[in-house]
Design a protein around this motif. Structure first.
Motif, PDB file in Angstrom:
ATOM      1  N   ALA A  62      25.679  43.536  42.101  1.00 45.34           N
ATOM      2  CA  ALA A  62      24.726  44.473  41.507  1.00 45.34           C
ATOM      3  C   ALA A  62      24.595  44.243  40.007  1.00 45.34           C
ATOM      4  CB  ALA A  62      25.152  45.908  41.789  1.00 45.34           C
ATOM      5  N   VAL A  63      25.709  43.942  39.350  1.00 42.75           N
ATOM      6  CA  VAL A  63      25.686  43.670  37.912  1.00 42.75           C
ATOM      7  C   VAL A  63      24.837  42.432  37.625  1.00 42.75           C
ATOM      8  CG1 VAL A  63      27.071  43.032  35.897  1.00 42.75           C
ATOM      9  CG2 VAL A  63      27.914  44.780  37.478  1.00 42.75           C
ATOM     10  N   GLN A  64      25.106  41.356  38.375  1.00 41.02           N
ATOM     11  CA  GLN A  64      24.358  40.116  38.170  1.00 41.02           C
ATOM     12  C   GLN A  64      22.875  40.322  38.434  1.00 41.02           C
ATOM     13  OE1 GLN A  64      25.877  36.870  37.195  1.00 41.02           O
ATOM     14  NE2 GLN A  64      23.692  36.871  36.609  1.00 41.02           N
ATOM     15  N   GLN A  65      22.556  41.044  39.495  1.00 37.66           N
ATOM     16  CA  GLN A  65      21.163  41.305  39.858  1.00 37.66           C
ATOM     17  C   GLN A  65      20.451  42.108  38.765  1.00 37.66           C
ATOM     18  OE1 GLN A  65      20.469  43.780  43.459  1.00 37.66           O
ATOM     19  NE2 GLN A  65      19.229  42.067  44.197  1.00 37.66           N
ATOM     20  N   ALA A  66      21.150  43.096  38.215  1.00 35.19           N
ATOM     21  CA  ALA A  66      20.550  43.936  37.176  1.00 35.19           C
ATOM     22  C   ALA A  66      20.242  43.132  35.919  1.00 35.19           C
ATOM     23  CB  ALA A  66      21.478  45.103  36.845  1.00 35.19           C
ATOM     24  N   TYR A  80      25.410  43.638  22.813  1.00 34.03           N
ATOM     25  CA  TYR A  80      25.826  44.233  24.085  1.00 34.03           C
ATOM     26  C   TYR A  80      27.043  45.114  23.809  1.00 34.03           C
ATOM     27  CZ  TYR A  80      23.111  40.394  26.181  1.00 34.03           C
ATOM     28  OH  TYR A  80      22.116  39.500  26.525  1.00 34.03           O
ATOM     29  N   ILE A  81      27.006  46.358  24.281  1.00 33.40           N
ATOM     30  CA  ILE A  81      28.150  47.257  24.141  1.00 33.40           C
ATOM     31  C   ILE A  81      28.590  47.669  25.542  1.00 33.40           C
ATOM     32  CG2 ILE A  81      29.052  49.380  23.135  1.00 33.40           C
ATOM     33  CD1 ILE A  81      26.806  49.268  21.068  1.00 33.40           C
ATOM     34  N   PHE A  82      29.718  47.117  25.986  1.00 32.61           N
ATOM     35  CA  PHE A  82      30.224  47.421  27.319  1.00 32.61           C
ATOM     36  C   PHE A  82      31.200  48.586  27.204  1.00 32.61           C
ATOM     37  CE2 PHE A  82      29.254  42.731  28.088  1.00 32.61           C
ATOM     38  CZ  PHE A  82      27.974  43.023  28.541  1.00 32.61           C
ATOM     39  N   ASN A  83      30.679  49.750  27.522  1.00 26.37           N
ATOM     40  CA  ASN A  83      31.358  51.014  27.266  1.00 26.37           C
ATOM     41  C   ASN A  83      31.744  51.763  28.545  1.00 26.37           C
ATOM     42  OD1 ASN A  83      31.685  53.792  25.784  1.00 26.37           O
ATOM     43  ND2 ASN A  83      29.995  54.124  27.221  1.00 26.37           N
ATOM     44  N   ALA A  84      31.169  51.390  29.692  1.00 23.96           N
ATOM     45  CA  ALA A  84      31.437  52.140  30.925  1.00 23.96           C
ATOM     46  C   ALA A  84      32.935  52.196  31.200  1.00 23.96           C
ATOM     47  CB  ALA A  84      30.710  51.490  32.099  1.00 23.96           C
ATOM     48  N   ASN A 107      37.299  49.908  34.428  1.00 30.64           N
ATOM     49  CA  ASN A 107      37.583  49.637  33.023  1.00 30.64           C
ATOM     50  C   ASN A 107      37.821  48.164  32.713  1.00 30.64           C
ATOM     51  OD1 ASN A 107      37.451  52.392  32.908  1.00 30.64           O
ATOM     52  ND2 ASN A 107      39.575  52.717  32.309  1.00 30.64           N
ATOM     53  N   PHE A 108      38.358  47.418  33.670  1.00 28.81           N
ATOM     54  CA  PHE A 108      38.627  46.005  33.413  1.00 28.81           C
ATOM     55  C   PHE A 108      37.622  45.102  34.124  1.00 28.81           C
ATOM     56  CE2 PHE A 108      40.877  41.981  34.423  1.00 28.81           C
ATOM     57  CZ  PHE A 108      40.914  41.484  33.129  1.00 28.81           C
ATOM     58  N   MET A 109      37.615  45.140  35.459  1.00 26.89           N
ATOM     59  CA  MET A 109      36.729  44.239  36.190  1.00 26.89           C
ATOM     60  C   MET A 109      35.256  44.532  35.908  1.00 26.89           C
ATOM     61  SD  MET A 109      38.564  41.975  37.494  1.00 26.89           S
ATOM     62  CE  MET A 109      37.142  41.137  38.214  1.00 26.89           C
ATOM     63  N   GLY A 110      34.931  45.782  35.619  1.00 23.85           N
ATOM     64  CA  GLY A 110      33.555  46.108  35.273  1.00 23.85           C
ATOM     65  C   GLY A 110      33.077  45.349  34.049  1.00 23.85           C
ATOM     66  N   VAL A 111      33.950  45.234  33.048  1.00 23.06           N
ATOM     67  CA  VAL A 111      33.608  44.478  31.841  1.00 23.06           C
ATOM     68  C   VAL A 111      33.546  42.982  32.143  1.00 23.06           C
ATOM     69  CG1 VAL A 111      34.344  43.889  29.506  1.00 23.06           C
ATOM     70  CG2 VAL A 111      34.551  46.239  30.308  1.00 23.06           C
ATOM     71  N   VAL A 112      34.496  42.496  32.944  1.00 22.60           N
ATOM     72  CA  VAL A 112      34.495  41.080  33.324  1.00 22.60           C
ATOM     73  C   VAL A 112      33.189  40.724  34.027  1.00 22.60           C
ATOM     74  CG1 VAL A 112      35.626  39.319  34.736  1.00 22.60           C
ATOM     75  CG2 VAL A 112      37.010  40.964  33.454  1.00 22.60           C
ATOM     76  N   HIS A 113      32.736  41.583  34.932  1.00 24.62           N
ATOM     77  CA  HIS A 113      31.471  41.345  35.638  1.00 24.62           C
ATOM     78  C   HIS A 113      30.306  41.234  34.652  1.00 24.62           C
ATOM     79  CE1 HIS A 113      33.225  43.435  39.460  1.00 24.62           C
ATOM     80  NE2 HIS A 113      33.600  42.171  39.367  1.00 24.62           N
ATOM     81  N   CYS A 114      30.307  42.094  33.636  1.00 23.14           N
ATOM     82  CA  CYS A 114      29.219  42.073  32.657  1.00 23.14           C
ATOM     83  C   CYS A 114      29.256  40.803  31.812  1.00 23.14           C
ATOM     84  CB  CYS A 114      29.295  43.314  31.763  1.00 23.14           C
ATOM     85  SG  CYS A 114      28.896  44.863  32.608  1.00 23.14           S
ATOM     86  N   PHE A 115      30.444  40.394  31.387  1.00 23.37           N
ATOM     87  CA  PHE A 115      30.574  39.144  30.632  1.00 23.37           C
ATOM     88  C   PHE A 115      30.030  37.971  31.453  1.00 23.37           C
ATOM     89  CE2 PHE A 115      32.988  41.280  27.488  1.00 23.37           C
ATOM     90  CZ  PHE A 115      33.288  40.405  26.461  1.00 23.37           C
ATOM     91  N   GLU A 116      30.416  37.940  32.716  1.00 24.34           N
ATOM     92  CA  GLU A 116      29.981  36.848  33.577  1.00 24.34           C
ATOM     93  C   GLU A 116      28.465  36.828  33.716  1.00 24.34           C
ATOM     94  OE1 GLU A 116      31.030  35.061  38.019  1.00 24.34           O
ATOM     95  OE2 GLU A 116      31.242  37.211  37.644  1.00 24.34           O
ATOM     96  N   ALA A 117      27.857  38.003  33.832  1.00 16.38           N
ATOM     97  CA  ALA A 117      26.424  38.097  34.086  1.00 16.38           C
ATOM     98  C   ALA A 117      25.572  37.664  32.900  1.00 16.38           C
ATOM     99  CB  ALA A 117      26.056  39.521  34.496  1.00 16.38           C
ATOM    100  N   ALA A 152      44.404  45.600  29.045  1.00 16.58           N
ATOM    101  CA  ALA A 152      43.914  44.383  29.693  1.00 16.58           C
ATOM    102  C   ALA A 152      42.574  43.952  29.123  1.00 16.58           C
ATOM    103  CB  ALA A 152      43.799  44.600  31.204  1.00 16.58           C
ATOM    104  N   ILE A 153      41.659  44.890  28.930  1.00 18.34           N
ATOM    105  CA  ILE A 153      40.335  44.512  28.436  1.00 18.34           C
ATOM    106  C   ILE A 153      40.391  44.109  26.980  1.00 18.34           C
ATOM    107  CG2 ILE A 153      39.386  46.747  27.656  1.00 18.34           C
ATOM    108  CD1 ILE A 153      37.694  43.941  29.699  1.00 18.34           C
ATOM    109  N   SER A 154      41.310  44.690  26.214  1.00 15.35           N
ATOM    110  CA  SER A 154      41.477  44.286  24.821  1.00 15.35           C
ATOM    111  C   SER A 154      41.929  42.831  24.737  1.00 15.35           C
ATOM    112  CB  SER A 154      42.498  45.198  24.126  1.00 15.35           C
ATOM    113  OG  SER A 154      42.774  44.746  22.822  1.00 15.35           O
ATOM    114  N   TYR A 155      42.930  42.472  25.536  1.00 12.55           N
ATOM    115  CA  TYR A 155      43.421  41.090  25.545  1.00 12.55           C
ATOM    116  C   TYR A 155      42.330  40.141  26.029  1.00 12.55           C
ATOM    117  CZ  TYR A 155      46.310  37.016  26.501  1.00 12.55           C
ATOM    118  OH  TYR A 155      46.821  35.743  26.508  1.00 12.55           O
ATOM    119  N   PHE A 156      41.642  40.533  27.066  1.00  9.70           N
ATOM    120  CA  PHE A 156      40.566  39.706  27.622  1.00  9.70           C
ATOM    121  C   PHE A 156      39.502  39.427  26.568  1.00  9.70           C
ATOM    122  CE2 PHE A 156      36.284  39.669  29.492  1.00  9.70           C
ATOM    123  CZ  PHE A 156      36.369  38.562  30.333  1.00  9.70           C
TER     124      PHE A 156
END
Length: 248
Positions: A62-66, A80-84, A107-117, A152-156
């Protein structure tokens, strides 16, 4: 003149909603993202140039599609501000792996998905910001899942900053303290130096405009936590017990 464009996830409440309103008021084109289309529509009708995308950050497809939909319209964000994010507490140390998995998924994978997209669409000078939390600086009661996800998201993000620097992509990590939002409204402990979403938005927007790699808000409270972080663990725990003493 074509306005600058910012993408904001988690734009239907709290810090994300305030950032969306404030950027729109500044004349930016805002791409507001969230799960609740009704709330997104209300935001779009509140004024300014607001484009909405409804999706769940935990759903990679869904993230990629959006974002594919966004880029197909030739909208070119530069920020881009990934805040969710979400928070679920662990009471009395009674661990539930399913709870931890839910928090990590947002909090973690949601941001990873956005970075990838967005990775193939970024160009030199673009900035990506992620909202971590000062909760990662020192152990806080009941916040095992939340604090771990934000650490985790800070380190990522900091690691991605190293890898994307060669492309001229800039990454900022935001570390809020206590901000009055629907998430903090359910807390039952003392929240020292809690600030409004308007104050948080002002600090974040200023830091991003100045190109800061790390943004702390409020500065005073997060400075105290950073100092506590340098203490021996036993002293950290004593300080945190005092700071988060129950109001009940």
């Amino acid at each position: 003149m074509i306005p600058q464009t910012v993408v904001i996830t988690g734009a239907t409440s709290g810090i994300g909603l305030q950032l969306a309103k404030d950027y729109a008021a500044q004349g930016w084109q805002v791409v507001a993202c969230g799960r609740n289309q009704t709330k997104l529509d209300e935001l779009a009708q509140s004024g300014g140039r607001v484009f909405t995308l409804a999706f769940d950050v935990t759903d990679q497809h869904a993230v990629q599609q959006a974002f594919d939909q966004l880029f197909a319209q030739e909208i070119r964000p530069t920020l881009y501000i990934f805040n969710a994010g979400d928070c679920e507490y662990i009471d009395d140390g009674a661990l539930q792996s399913s709870l931890v998995a839910r928090v990590m998924a947002v909090n973690f994978m949601g941001v990873v998905h956005c970075f990838e997209a967005i990775q193939t669409q970024l160009t030199q000078g673009d900035r990506v910001a992620v909202v971590a939390s000062s909760a990662m600086l020192t152990p806080l009661p009941r916040a095992q899942a939340y604090g771990a996800s934000k650490a985790a998201i800070s380190y990522f993000a900091q690691t991605m900053a190293l890898d994307w620097a060669a492309r001229g992509i800039q990454i900022s990590v935001i570390y809020p303290g206590f901000v009055k939002t629907p998430l903090t409204d359910k807390n039952t402990f003392s929240m020292p130096m809690r600030i409004s979403v308007e104050q948080a938005s002002q600090t974040i927007r200023r830091g991003l405009a100045l190109g800061y790699g790390t943004i702390y808000c409020p500065w005073g409270f997060t400075f105290i936590l950073r100092c506590i972080h340098r203490l021996p663990m036993r002293w950290q725990q004593a300080c945190v017990r005092w700071l988060t003493r129950s109001d009940k």
